[in-house]
Every structure is written in structure tokens, then in C-alpha cells.
Design an enzyme around this catalytic site. Structure first.
Site, PDB file in Angstrom:
ATOM      1  N   CYS A 134     -10.105 -79.414 -38.270  1.00  0.00           N
ATOM      2  CA  CYS A 134     -10.586 -78.094 -38.051  1.00  0.00           C
ATOM      3  C   CYS A 134      -9.703 -77.101 -37.320  1.00  0.00           C
ATOM      4  O   CYS A 134      -9.374 -76.090 -37.670  1.00  0.00           O
ATOM      5  CB  CYS A 134     -11.905 -78.298 -37.498  1.00  0.00           C
ATOM      6  SG  CYS A 134     -12.046 -79.386 -36.103  1.00  0.00           S
ATOM      7  N   HIS A 138     -14.563 -73.161 -32.979  1.00  0.00           N
ATOM      8  CA  HIS A 138     -13.372 -73.305 -31.848  1.00  0.00           C
ATOM      9  C   HIS A 138     -12.680 -72.061 -31.918  1.00  0.00           C
ATOM     10  O   HIS A 138     -12.696 -71.166 -32.918  1.00  0.00           O
ATOM     11  CB  HIS A 138     -12.408 -74.341 -32.934  1.00  0.00           C
ATOM     12  CG  HIS A 138     -13.023 -75.749 -33.037  1.00  0.00           C
ATOM     13  ND1 HIS A 138     -14.025 -76.414 -32.272  1.00  0.00           N
ATOM     14  CD2 HIS A 138     -12.635 -76.783 -33.739  1.00  0.00           C
ATOM     15  CE1 HIS A 138     -14.396 -77.675 -32.580  1.00  0.00           C
ATOM     16  NE2 HIS A 138     -13.427 -77.876 -33.486  1.00  0.00           N
TER      17      HIS A 138
END
Ligand SMILES: NC(=O)c1ccc[n+]([C@@H]2O[C@H](COP(=O)([O-])OP(=O)(O)OC[C@H]3O[C@@H](n4cnc5c(N)ncnc54)[C@H](OP(=O)(O)O)[C@@H]3O)[C@@H](O)[C@H]2O)c1
Length: 329
Positions: free
Chosen positions: A126, A234
Site C-alpha cells: 500500500c 497512509h
């Protein structure tokens, strides 16, 4: 299309279901697969209950595509068995990413590498996906020399157990720990396991996967990955040095012309990307774009994306859509 989701009861699997539904993915049959513990559980898809089945049952059904998000050891053991019956596997774990016989794909960047004979395709980590999304258009124009990245990663990147740890801590409840320390009100400079070189596996994924996706082993990358108590999304502070001179207006133009990137960068209105607002969205958000005055040809930016969407489920589904759209499956 007969599609299996392996890891359908997990965080990523759950978002895959949402993404398939939202994008109206061409499905004739959907198989939901998890560990033996979950067999028989019911999961809703498009208003209908589907029973979870085991991996061996799913292999017998010979799906066209299997979207895997069930951890590295499950992928290592079972992805080849799906491939043997003719299924194309798109895997979210780190099991196959650095295998030189497997492609590591971010569709906006390198889906054109895919062929019909790719039976196990790797989805990048990710934190790598959102970074290369923001860097690929700039690399093509100015050629990257070195990247220094610090990540601020959400607990959903670790899976269900970590989300529960944070929720328990917020409520002052005792429970299982996914991390060696409390995460609520904390920042833990430790994502995934430590390697012999003193870096974490997550940090080395940013190094190795970036070079592989951008097909350039000369790009120098150094990373510090930190877990913070956010629920989803994130964030990354990226400092990138180019071989060639750039113009900031052109940098903004290149990024705003890239599919899957949204620029949020207006200091007058306090506009910049934040995980709370990226949550549930597919784009990679870029802001705080500014020249690093401490050395030539160097840029700073702040990049945020929902790790369960573009960082995992959405990217996987986009790969599947590319395979179908190009008759590769
Ligand atoms: N979270 C992220 O942001 C993210 C991003 C990119 C990639 N990934 C990768 O995606 C994978 C899943 O992550 P997650 O966050 O969704 O984890 P998770 O919430 O812990 O879910 C794990 C899933 O895997 C299944 N599973 C575990 N062992 C299995 C086995 N032996 N056989 C079949 N199924 C098994 C679980 O089924 P049960 O419910 O039956 O246990 C569950 O469906 C991991 O490889 C992770 O590295 C995660």
C-alpha cells in the site's frame, strides 16, 4: 466471469467486495473464500447472502480470477494451485512481489507489461502504490535520482486485529495486541518485521518495489515507516531529487493530468491532503508541493491515500478489469 475473493472476511477482502459492487464489475459468479474458521459464514454482496467456502472448494470451482488478500503464507501455498487449474491470481500479500518471474503492477503505470501467461500477478504494498503513483509522471519527465520517504501509516494497514487493538485502547478495554506497544496516543517506528540491515520489511518494500515498478534499479530510496493511530489512510512525506531541473508549475500540471491523482494544495485555504478525508476514496492525494532549497533539483511533497482502497482493493480490481478489458483472462 467467475471470481473468487480469498480472504473475503478480512479488511482488504471487505473493501474488495465494496469496490466490485461500486464499479459494477462484470461478474457471473462470486466465490467468497476464507480460512476453515469462517466456512459457512454469510457475507452480503449486492443485497444477497453468500456463504464463505474453503480454499480447496474454491479451487474445484476453477474461477477465472482469484483476488487474494489472505497473507503471504496462504498465497505461497495456494496461489500456484489456483494457477494450475487455469485461474489468474492477483495477490495482495508480499509473497510474490519480488519474484523475478512475477509482474508487480500499478495499472496506471505498468499494466501494459501484462500478458495472458501471467497467472500470478502481484499487487504492490500500500505505501509503495501511493508513492509511485505520485512519482511515476515526474520520473518520466525529470528522472529520479534519490527518494527519502517517511511514512505515517494507519492501523488498518495491519489488519482487523490492529484496528481492534486501537478501538479497545480508546475505550480503555483490555484485549489482544497486534503491536508490541499501545498505538492510541502513540507513534511506533516499526511497521512489519525488522530485517538484518536494521530496516523494517515495510521500509525495504518501499525501496525494492519502487525500483521494480519504475523499472529502474538505479533509483536510490531510503525509508522510515511509522505506525500512527489513524483508522484508515497512509500519509507520506516524500523528498525526491531528480537528475534534471524542474519547474514547479509544470510539476503541478503533470500531476493534475495523471489519472488517479488529485492535487490538494492551496495554502490560502489550508488545503492539503489528510487521511481522514482520503478515507473511502480511490485517488491518491498530493499536496504541500514545494521546492527543497537545500539542494538542486529536489522537491518535497505530502502524499495521502486510503491504504485499503488504492493501496489494496481498488488496485487489485483495476488489474482484474485490465485483464478482462484486454482479453488476457
Ligand atoms: N490492510 C492493508 O492496508 C493492506 C494493504 C495491502 C496489502 N495487504 C495484504 O492483504 C492481506 C490481508 O490483509 P488484511 O488487512 O485484510 O488482513 P485481515 O483483516 O487480518 O484478514 C485476513 C484474511 O485472510 C484470511 N485468512 C487467514 N489465514 C487464512 C488461511 N490459512 N486460509 C484462508 N484464508 C485465510 C482471513 O480469514 P478468516 O477470517 O477466516 O481468518 C481473512 O479473511 C495481507 O497479506 C496484507 O499484507 C493489506
Amino acid at each position: 466471469m467467475k471470481v473468487a475473493i480469498v480472504g473475503a472476511t478480512g479488511l482488504v477482502g471487505n473493501v474488495m467486495l465494496k469496490v466490485l459492487e461500486e464499479r459494477n464489475f462484470p461478474l457471473d459468479e462470486l466465490l467468497l473464500v476464507a480460512s476453515e474458521r469462517s466456512v459457512g459464514k454469510k457475507i452480503k454482496f449486492k443485497g444477497k447472502d453468500i456463504s464463505v467456502i474453503s480454499i480447496p472448494t474454491a479451487i474445484e470451482a476453477k474461477p477465472d480470477i482469484a483476488l487474494f488478500s489472505a497473507g503471504g503464507s496462504t498465497s505461497l501455498e495456494w496461489a500456484p494451485k489456483f494457477a494450475e487449474v487455469g485461474t489468474t491470481v492477483i495477490d495482495n500479500s508480499s509473497a510474490w512481489r519480488m519474484d523475478s518471474s512475477k509482474k508487480l503492477i500499478v495499472p496506471e503505470i505498468n499494466a501494459n507489461e501484462l500478458t495472458k501467461s501471467d497467472k500470478i500477478i502481484a499487487n504492490p504494498n500500500c505505501s509503495t502504490i501511493q508513492m509511485v503513483m505520485a512519482l511515476a509522471p515526474l520520473h518520466n519527465k525529470y528522472k529520479i535520482k534519490r527518494i527519502v520517504v517517511s511514512t505515517y501509516q494507519s492501523v488498518s494497514g495491519t489488519g482487523v486485529k490492529a484496528v481492534e487493538q486501537m478501538e479497545n485502547e480508546i475505550l480503555g478495554k483490555k484485549g489482544d495486541m497486534a503491536y508490541p506497544y499501545p498505538i492510541h496516543k502513540n507513534a511506533i517506528p516499526h511497521c512489519d518485521i525488522f530485517e538484518d540491515n536494521g530496516y523494517t520489511k515495510e521500509e525495504m518494500k518501499l525501496v525494492n518495489e519502487t525500483q521494480k515498478i519504475l523499472s529502474d534499479r538505479t533509483i536510490a530510496v531510503t525509508a522510515t515507516a511509522v505506525r500512527i493511530p489513524t483508522a484508515g489512510g497512509h500519509s507520506e512525506a516524500i523528498n525526491v531529487e531528480f537528475e534534471n531541473a524542474f519547474d514547479i508549475t509544470e510539476v503541478r500540471q503533470l500531476l493534475s493530468n495523471t489519472d488517479g491523482i488529485t492535487i490538494q494544495d492551496n495554502l490560502e485555504t489550508n488545503s492539503y491532503p489528510m487521511p481522514m478525508y482520503a478515507h473511502g476514496k480511490d485517488d491518491v492525494f498530493v499536496g504541500r508541493i514545494r521546492r527543497d532549497g537545500s539542494q538542486p533539483n529536489t522537491l518535497n511533497m505530502w502524499v495521502v491515500s486510503d491504504n485499503l482502497r488504492k493501496g489494496a482493493a481498488t488496485n487489485t480490481v483495476q488489474i482484474a478489469e485490465f485483464l478482462i478489458g484486454n482479453a488476457l483472462v
